[in-house]
Enzyme design. Structure first.
Site, PDB file in Angstrom:
ATOM      1  N   VAL A  74       0.805  -1.272  -0.029  1.00  0.00           N
ATOM      2  CA  VAL A  74       0.000   0.017   0.131  1.00  0.00           C
ATOM      3  C   VAL A  74       0.877   1.247   0.113  1.00  0.00           C
ATOM      4  N   HIS A 107       5.099 -11.798   2.735  1.00  0.00           N
ATOM      5  CA  HIS A 107       4.830 -13.300   2.444  1.00  0.00           C
ATOM      6  C   HIS A 107       3.532 -13.441   1.862  1.00  0.00           C
ATOM      7  N   LEU A 111      -2.482 -13.999  -4.570  1.00  0.00           N
ATOM      8  CA  LEU A 111      -3.831 -14.334  -5.419  1.00  0.00           C
ATOM      9  C   LEU A 111      -4.617 -13.118  -5.513  1.00  0.00           C
ATOM     10  N   HIS A 284      -3.550 -16.206   9.782  1.00  0.00           N
ATOM     11  CA  HIS A 284      -4.401 -17.038   8.689  1.00  0.00           C
ATOM     12  C   HIS A 284      -3.114 -17.973   8.335  1.00  0.00           C
ATOM     13  N   TYR A 318      -8.006 -22.233  -0.583  1.00  0.00           N
ATOM     14  CA  TYR A 318      -7.318 -21.825  -1.823  1.00  0.00           C
ATOM     15  C   TYR A 318      -5.904 -22.266  -2.227  1.00  0.00           C
ATOM     16  N   VAL A 415      -6.018  -3.126   3.613  1.00  0.00           N
ATOM     17  CA  VAL A 415      -6.072  -3.238   2.182  1.00  0.00           C
ATOM     18  C   VAL A 415      -5.249  -4.669   1.630  1.00  0.00           C
ATOM     19  N   TRP A 416      -5.952  -5.334   1.078  1.00  0.00           N
ATOM     20  CA  TRP A 416      -5.401  -6.723   0.379  1.00  0.00           C
ATOM     21  C   TRP A 416      -4.353  -6.248  -0.898  1.00  0.00           C
ATOM     22  N   TYR A 595     -36.138  18.785  -0.576  1.00  0.00           N
ATOM     23  CA  TYR A 595     -35.390  17.831  -0.793  1.00  0.00           C
ATOM     24  C   TYR A 595     -34.238  18.206  -1.465  1.00  0.00           C
ATOM     25  N   ASP A 608     -28.306  12.292  -0.261  1.00  0.00           N
ATOM     26  CA  ASP A 608     -29.951  13.085  -0.582  1.00  0.00           C
ATOM     27  C   ASP A 608     -30.504  13.409   0.852  1.00  0.00           C
ATOM     28  N   GLU A 707     -44.284  12.407   8.641  1.00  0.00           N
ATOM     29  CA  GLU A 707     -43.470  12.149   9.721  1.00  0.00           C
ATOM     30  C   GLU A 707     -43.688  12.657  10.784  1.00  0.00           C
TER      31      GLU A 707
HETATM   32  P1  FAD Z   1       2.246  -4.522   5.067  1.00  0.00           P
HETATM   33  O1  FAD Z   1       2.780  -5.138   4.059  1.00  0.00           O
HETATM   34  O2  FAD Z   1       2.095  -5.174   6.650  1.00  0.00           O
HETATM   35  O3  FAD Z   1       3.102  -3.167   5.166  1.00  0.00           O
HETATM   36  C1  FAD Z   1       2.844  -2.318   6.133  1.00  0.00           C
HETATM   37  C2  FAD Z   1       4.250  -1.767   6.574  1.00  0.00           C
HETATM   38  O4  FAD Z   1       4.258  -0.807   7.571  1.00  0.00           O
HETATM   39  C3  FAD Z   1       5.324  -2.763   7.193  1.00  0.00           C
HETATM   40  O5  FAD Z   1       6.142  -3.121   6.186  1.00  0.00           O
HETATM   41  C4  FAD Z   1       5.727  -2.437   8.382  1.00  0.00           C
HETATM   42  O6  FAD Z   1       7.022  -2.578   8.618  1.00  0.00           O
HETATM   43  C5  FAD Z   1       5.492  -0.912   8.274  1.00  0.00           C
HETATM   44  N1  FAD Z   1       5.300  -0.371   9.570  1.00  0.00           N
HETATM   45  C6  FAD Z   1       4.276  -0.621  10.409  1.00  0.00           C
HETATM   46  N2  FAD Z   1       4.307   0.347  11.548  1.00  0.00           N
HETATM   47  C7  FAD Z   1       5.436   0.960  11.311  1.00  0.00           C
HETATM   48  C8  FAD Z   1       6.008   1.993  12.024  1.00  0.00           C
HETATM   49  N3  FAD Z   1       5.562   2.254  13.300  1.00  0.00           N
HETATM   50  N4  FAD Z   1       7.012   2.773  11.615  1.00  0.00           N
HETATM   51  C9  FAD Z   1       7.326   2.316  10.239  1.00  0.00           C
HETATM   52  N5  FAD Z   1       7.034   1.607   9.663  1.00  0.00           N
HETATM   53  C10 FAD Z   1       6.042   0.763  10.122  1.00  0.00           C
HETATM   54  N6  FAD Z   1      -3.838 -10.633  -0.166  1.00  0.00           N
HETATM   55  C11 FAD Z   1      -4.465 -10.621  -1.461  1.00  0.00           C
HETATM   56  O7  FAD Z   1      -4.658  -9.717  -2.070  1.00  0.00           O
HETATM   57  N7  FAD Z   1      -4.137 -12.078  -1.944  1.00  0.00           N
HETATM   58  C12 FAD Z   1      -3.978 -13.164  -1.231  1.00  0.00           C
HETATM   59  O8  FAD Z   1      -3.521 -14.268  -1.579  1.00  0.00           O
HETATM   60  C13 FAD Z   1      -3.386 -12.897   0.071  1.00  0.00           C
HETATM   61  N8  FAD Z   1      -2.989 -13.725   0.834  1.00  0.00           N
HETATM   62  C14 FAD Z   1      -2.414 -13.572   2.257  1.00  0.00           C
HETATM   63  C15 FAD Z   1      -1.950 -14.720   2.996  1.00  0.00           C
HETATM   64  C16 FAD Z   1      -1.525 -14.423   4.148  1.00  0.00           C
HETATM   65  C17 FAD Z   1      -0.710 -15.580   4.792  1.00  0.00           C
HETATM   66  C18 FAD Z   1      -1.396 -13.345   4.687  1.00  0.00           C
HETATM   67  C19 FAD Z   1      -0.995 -13.020   6.209  1.00  0.00           C
HETATM   68  C20 FAD Z   1      -1.858 -12.133   4.130  1.00  0.00           C
HETATM   69  C21 FAD Z   1      -2.568 -12.426   2.786  1.00  0.00           C
HETATM   70  N9  FAD Z   1      -3.082 -11.265   2.099  1.00  0.00           N
HETATM   71  C22 FAD Z   1      -3.558 -11.412   0.576  1.00  0.00           C
HETATM   72  C23 FAD Z   1      -3.278 -10.009   2.653  1.00  0.00           C
HETATM   73  C24 FAD Z   1      -2.281  -9.226   2.186  1.00  0.00           C
HETATM   74  O9  FAD Z   1      -0.916  -9.572   2.364  1.00  0.00           O
HETATM   75  C25 FAD Z   1      -2.328  -7.772   2.961  1.00  0.00           C
HETATM   76  O10 FAD Z   1      -3.681  -7.332   3.095  1.00  0.00           O
HETATM   77  C26 FAD Z   1      -1.396  -6.682   2.438  1.00  0.00           C
HETATM   78  O11 FAD Z   1      -0.038  -7.358   2.094  1.00  0.00           O
HETATM   79  C27 FAD Z   1      -1.347  -5.435   3.228  1.00  0.00           C
HETATM   80  O12 FAD Z   1      -0.433  -4.702   2.680  1.00  0.00           O
HETATM   81  P2  FAD Z   1       0.013  -3.233   3.634  1.00  0.00           P
HETATM   82  O13 FAD Z   1       1.118  -2.574   2.737  1.00  0.00           O
HETATM   83  O14 FAD Z   1      -1.226  -2.665   4.150  1.00  0.00           O
HETATM   84  O15 FAD Z   1       0.686  -3.964   4.759  1.00  0.00           O
HETATM   85  N1  THG Z   2     -37.484  11.358   5.458  1.00  0.00           N
HETATM   86  C1  THG Z   2     -36.727  12.348   5.808  1.00  0.00           C
HETATM   87  N2  THG Z   2     -35.442  12.433   5.283  1.00  0.00           N
HETATM   88  C2  THG Z   2     -34.690  11.831   4.348  1.00  0.00           C
HETATM   89  C3  THG Z   2     -35.777  10.619   3.957  1.00  0.00           C
HETATM   90  C4  THG Z   2     -37.108  10.453   4.409  1.00  0.00           C
HETATM   91  N3  THG Z   2     -33.489  11.714   4.292  1.00  0.00           N
HETATM   92  C5  THG Z   2     -32.813  10.808   3.452  1.00  0.00           C
HETATM   93  C6  THG Z   2     -33.609  10.133   2.496  1.00  0.00           C
HETATM   94  N4  THG Z   2     -34.905   9.665   3.066  1.00  0.00           N
HETATM   95  C7  THG Z   2     -33.950  11.152   1.430  1.00  0.00           C
HETATM   96  N5  THG Z   2     -34.677  10.546   0.334  1.00  0.00           N
HETATM   97  C8  THG Z   2     -36.133  11.045  -0.378  1.00  0.00           C
HETATM   98  C9  THG Z   2     -36.355  10.743  -1.395  1.00  0.00           C
HETATM   99  C10 THG Z   2     -37.258  11.423  -1.750  1.00  0.00           C
HETATM  100  C11 THG Z   2     -38.215  12.350  -0.901  1.00  0.00           C
HETATM  101  C12 THG Z   2     -37.987  12.369   0.173  1.00  0.00           C
HETATM  102  C13 THG Z   2     -36.757  11.723   0.893  1.00  0.00           C
HETATM  103  C14 THG Z   2     -39.208  12.697  -1.617  1.00  0.00           C
HETATM  104  N6  THG Z   2     -39.442  13.253  -2.713  1.00  0.00           N
HETATM  105  C15 THG Z   2     -40.238  14.134  -3.370  1.00  0.00           C
HETATM  106  C16 THG Z   2     -40.500  13.722  -5.014  1.00  0.00           C
HETATM  107  O1  THG Z   2     -39.614  13.405  -5.557  1.00  0.00           O
HETATM  108  O2  THG Z   2     -41.571  13.894  -5.336  1.00  0.00           O
HETATM  109  C17 THG Z   2     -39.892  15.615  -3.411  1.00  0.00           C
HETATM  110  C18 THG Z   2     -40.815  16.559  -3.985  1.00  0.00           C
HETATM  111  C19 THG Z   2     -40.102  17.746  -3.773  1.00  0.00           C
HETATM  112  O3  THG Z   2     -38.871  18.234  -3.890  1.00  0.00           O
HETATM  113  O4  THG Z   2     -40.899  18.958  -3.624  1.00  0.00           O
HETATM  114  O5  THG Z   2     -40.265  12.977  -0.966  1.00  0.00           O
HETATM  115  O6  THG Z   2     -37.625   9.503   4.070  1.00  0.00           O
HETATM  116  N7  THG Z   2     -37.308  13.397   6.547  1.00  0.00           N
END
Ligand code: FAD
Ligand code: THG
Length: 876
Positions: A74, A107, A111, A284, A318, A415-416, A595, A608, A707
């Site tokens: 990341v 490590h 995938l 894991h 997997y 984040v993966w 609205y 909205d 309401e």
């Molecule tokens: P990291 O890679 O952990 O990076 C974070 C970095 O921050 C580290 O290098 C750490 O040293 C550094 N850090 C932390 N704290 C500090 C600090 N205080 N100061 C300085 N540096 C710091 N994901 C997939 O998408 N596919 C897969 O198949 C998959 N398989 C997985 C299998 C396993 C066994 C594991 C464990 C994970 C797997 N994942 C997989 C998940 C994936 O590995 C992680 O989600 C991803 O690598 C996270 O990335 P990151 O950069 O956020 O974290």
């Molecule tokens: N009630 C109240 N607030 C809300 C909602 C609610 N906020 C979030 C969400 N629901 C908002 N969504 C809508 C969607 C449509 C309408 C009201 C809330 C609605 N629309 C009229 C129309 O399109 O005919 C507006 C007419 C106009 O603008 O005069 O009534 O459920 N409190």
């Protein structure tokens, strides 16, 4: 003035002569352009000057100093994306050695399965495959597009793969369902007798995560970025509500922007600046077999793998190749949460801090099941394994955004590898341009309700997320742990009526009431159709909801609207703030209800709202959840002229709707609530009986009625008053399923489902709520450029028994042209109605097909709204 120490560090981090020339092993600066809406939006954004100006005002800096904590996948991706946007004074610090730092990336078997129920996560993954596919590294491939294969060994999984194939279609990922023989042809280790079929996605593959990090780091370095290993960040430096740097053993590294990309250690760092990151590090298991005979000679050391990556989700498994061995990942074991404080420093760790010793007992079932599926493994055994650590979150989504109370402190966490490039791009856009080019609301740092930020909630739900990671999750499935946290004052009355409760935002919400079963029978006997549902769409559903919807249109029903998020905005600056933040004109008389929309700077819909003006300087805002509170809070003026309060919990609300609503309520009220005296979209503060109430003549179900709000202590009395008075009118209590079907009939959109920041008001059919003649509001400039390619349409199914639940692909002819957002059975017209994003040119009357679990159902595009376009039901 800087002290000596700071000066020293500043010099170390200062721009450092000409940037090194681009080494020739990495590819061109930007990989091939991607034709996605996000990219087009990005282009639009870059042409919108005022946004840039706003951005510069935000930071008052042209090229701020950025520090990224963490050089995992990341952090490295972020460095690449941020420097590509011109912010080149960037330093990445990692506590471990570069780039095998000891974090999860070091490590990860890598995938990359792209298909996900979330469109956003799928787009993040697709971008990762495209980006990694164009990266190069001197040691070999970065992304190996071997394809992905998921197999089913149960009927239920086979059905679910059909659903998954639907998501892939909807989000534009190539994929095909295969019979067992076709699966075995693709992956010859598979026993075709064991499986019912599989889902093949040819653009999935393997990422070499450390190489991907290094390759992106090299691109960033070529633009001026610095990567420094063995730099443990121990503190965050703040000055005047802004981040000012980070602290390491060597001193302070000054920074204007700090991005926490510290993987599962991130929660500890964030805690130092008062931020709760709802993530739990969990172990894991990953193991490797010895050599497998049929793989002998198949792959080169360099190529490593050529068979598709494989998932056997029925058994939480997997698989991937490692030359002539098979790597096995397992999620079937007990959740193993880890406290990072118990882990060693990278330098002290025998292997890596994020790798714990393999616990063989936990892997037992995995080996047995693996051999069942891939019999050739039987001649081998597990030769090595480890328990690797990475982050789980309560809802499975990543965590992105800027600290609200500490400007300049950002996070990109949980984040993966799969989603890393996409998350990094969106975060970079957000930091540099002010707004992410992708809809990130599912990942937003501030999406969590207060209750969801408790340690207990995070622990429980993240463990649940681990257990369920490969489970089949029904779209209407709700949490079972930690229930009963938020109940409206009507809760005991609802329970007495046999409410079937769902959970949403921590609230207990009636989905339907068993007390209405008798009504359903009566209606059935009178000839109202109650079409049968298949097993899948019949889950978390009851035919009683049809009766409740029917009765709302026929007579009158009470709906608990308490969980609807509401805020009070007050003070001399309240109107100006609302005018600046929303699209409609709110400078109307006291008693008005409007609205209106919140847009982001790209003109995308953030929410909205309904805004009721209850006083000159007093507004009640009906909103969609914590993200709205966050947005308002960030935009509050500094002069104290506006006070924002979340009044949801201290108040409650009953919606009384239906043709008999006025007959029910008028006798309780000494004010005249006739149509002439209390018009549509007006507010009134009055009393019902002795109870002080605020009534809004608003109806999300599209019926006559109100309401009715009161403060929580009056809730029980309000319910009883209405219920007792309602007897004479045969009032019922009705639940969320009826509510949802009625609002769909009426053409009302649900934010977050039907529309998101990805969509402009014009695309969502909400231009009527935008006043372009109003003075500046956020997003206005961007709207001038927007001409939507896809628009939201209502489609009505031809077969009364056809249903969809959401996210299904929609075809125009043979082409997948869009997807369903939400749907409901309409009791009024006796058909299922759905919203679908479709090409703007599609006209009412056009016939489309929606694919539900592999079956196509024809539907007709309908003019909106489907029910009561003349508003005759409401305005009377
Ligand atoms: P990291 O890679 O952990 O990076 C974070 C970095 O921050 C580290 O290098 C750490 O040293 C550094 N850090 C932390 N704290 C500090 C600090 N205080 N100061 C300085 N540096 C710091 N994901 C997939 O998408 N596919 C897969 O198949 C998959 N398989 C997985 C299998 C396993 C066994 C594991 C464990 C994970 C797997 N994942 C997989 C998940 C994936 O590995 C992680 O989600 C991803 O690598 C996270 O990335 P990151 O950069 O956020 O974290
Ligand atoms: N009630 C109240 N607030 C809300 C909602 C609610 N906020 C979030 C969400 N629901 C908002 N969504 C809508 C969607 C449509 C309408 C009201 C809330 C609605 N629309 C009229 C129309 O399109 O005919 C507006 C007419 C106009 O603008 O005069 O009534 O459920 N409190």
């Amino acid at each position: 003035m800087l002290n000596a120490q700071q000066r020293h560090i500043t010099q170390q981090c200062a721009p450092r002569g000409p940037p090194p020339s681009t080494a020739n092993f990495f590819v061109n600066e930007r990989f091939p352009a991607v034709d996605s809406p996000a990219v087009r939006r990005d282009h639009l954004l870059r042409n919108t000057n005022s946004l840039r100006i706003e951005q510069h005002r935000r930071h008052a800096l042209a090229n701020p100093r950025v520090v990224v904590i963490g050089a995992g996948i990341v952090g490295a991706s972020l460095a690449e994306e941020i420097t590509a946007r011109g912010w080149t004074d960037l330093t990445v610090l990692d506590r471990g050695p570069l780039f095998t730092t000891g974090g999860s990336t070091s490590h990860a078997p890598g995938l990359v399965f792209q298909t996900n129920p979330s469109k956003t996560m799928t787009e993040f993954a697709r971008y990762t495959t495209e980006k990694f596919g164009a990266l190069e590294h001197p040691e070999g491939w970065v992304f190996n597009r071997v394809g992905g294969l998921e197999v089913a060994t149960t009927r239920e999984r086979w059905r679910d793969l059909h659903r998954k194939a639907g998501w892939a279609r909807s989000w534009g990922i190539e994929g095909r369902l295969l019979d067992p023989a076709e699966c075995a042809a693709l992956h010859p280790l598979l026993d075709p007798e064991r499986i019912l079929g599989g889902f093949h996605t040819p653009t999935d593959g393997l990422a070499k995560a450390v190489r991907a990090a290094a390759a992106q780091a090299r691109l960033a370095t070529a633009r001026g970025a610095q990567f420094r290993g063995h730099q443990h960040v121990r503190g965050i430096v703040e000055r005047g509500g802004r981040v000012a740097g980070v602290e390491t053993a060597d001193g302070i590294v000054p920074a204007d922007i700090v991005v926490c990309a510290a993987g599962f250690w991130g929660a500890e760092l964030a805690k130092k600046v008062g931020l709760v990151l709802p993530l739990v590090p969990m172990a894991h298991q990953y193991a490797k077999t010895g050599p497998i005979a049929p793989l002998a000679g198949r792959n080169t050391e360099l190529g490593e793998a050529s068979l598709p990556i494989l998932r056997h989700q029925d058994r939480d498994l997997y698989f991937r190749e490692h030359v002539d061995r098979i790597g096995i990942g397992y999620y079937g074991h007990r959740p193993m949460p880890i406290d990072p404080a118990d882990l060693p420093e990278p330098s002290a760790a025998a292997s890596m801090p994020s790798m714990l010793p393999f616990t063989e007992d936990d892997f037992g079932p995995a080996w047995h099941e693996s051999v069942e599926l891939l019999p050739a493994l039987g001649d081998s055994k597990v030769e090595e394994g480890f328990n690797g650590i990475f982050s789980f979150t309560p809802d499975g989504f990543s965590i992105m955004g800027e600290h609200r109370e500490l400007a300049g402190f950002w996070v990109a966490e949980a984040v993966w590898v799969t989603h890393s490039a996409g998350v990094a791009r969106a975060t970079a856009e957000w930091i540099v341009d002010g707004t992410p080019g992708t809809d990130v609301h599912e990942c937003d740092l501030y999406r969590f309700e207060d209750v969801a930020r408790s340690a207990e909630f995070i622990r429980e739900t993240s463990a649940q997320a681990f257990v369920e990671v490969y489970d089949i999750i029904h779209p209407h499935q709700y949490r079972t742990a930690l229930r009963g946290l938020r109940t409206s004052p009507f809760h005991s009355r609802q329970a007495e009526l046999g409410a079937y409760f769902f959970e949403g935002g921590g609230w207990e919400r009636p989905a339907w009431y068993e007390a209405n079963a008798e009504l359903a029978q009566r209606l059935r006997a009178a000839g109202v159709p109650f079409p049968e549902r298949d097993e899948w769409s019949g889950r978390f559903w009851s035919p009683i909801s049809i009766a409740e919807a029917h009765w709302t249109r026929e007579r009158v029903a009470m709906y608990d609207m308490t969980p609807l998020t509401r805020y009070e905005l007050s003070g001399a600056g309240a109107l100006a703030l609302l005018q600046r933040l929303t699209t409609n004109n709110l400078d109307k008389s006291v008693g008005s209800v409007t609205y209106t929309l919140l847009l982001d700077e790209n003109g995308g819909i953030r929410s909205d709202l309904t805004v009721a003006r209850l006083g000159r300087h007093l507004f009640q805002v009906g909103a969609n959840g914590p993200l709205d509170f966050d947005w308002f809070t960030r935009h509050l003026p500094d002069d104290g002229s506006v006070t924002l309060r979340d009044i949801t919990g201290g108040t409650c609300c009953v919606g009384v709707w239906g043709p008999a609503a006025r007959d029910l309520v008028q006798p309780l009220c000494s004010d005249d609530i006739s149509h002439a005296a209390f018009k549509y979209f007006r507010a009134l503060r009055t009393h019902l009986g002795a109870i002080p109430v605020t009534m809004l003549r608003v109806s999300y179900v599209g019926e006559l009625g109100w309401e009715i709000y009161t403060s929580a202590e009056y809730g029980g009395a309000l319910w009883d008053l209405l219920w007792t008075a309602g007897r004479a009118h045969e009032v019922i209590a009705a639940g969320r399923i009826a509510f949802n079907s009625l609002r769909i009939e009426k053409g009302y959109r649900a934010w977050g489902t039907d529309m998101t920041p990805e969509h402009s008001p014009a695309a969502a059919g909400l231009d009527f709520a935008v006043r372009m003649d109003k003075a500046d509001f956020i997003g206005k400039d961007a709207l001038k450029h927007s001409a939507p390619e896809k628009t939201l349409h209502s489609i009505v199914f031809d077969d009364p028994a056809a249903v969809v639940l959401g996210k299904e692909p929609v075809y125009v002819g043979d082409t997948c042209a869009g997807y369903v957002t939400s749907a409901g059975y309409s009791a009024t017209i006796g058909r299922c109605i759905a919203y679908a994003w479709l090409p703007a040119a599609v006209e009412p009357g056009a016939v489309v097909e929606a694919e539900y679990l592999g079956q196509r159902h024809t539907a007709t595009v309908h003019a909106e709204p489907v029910v009561d376009p003349a508003m005759a039901r409401i305005r009377r």
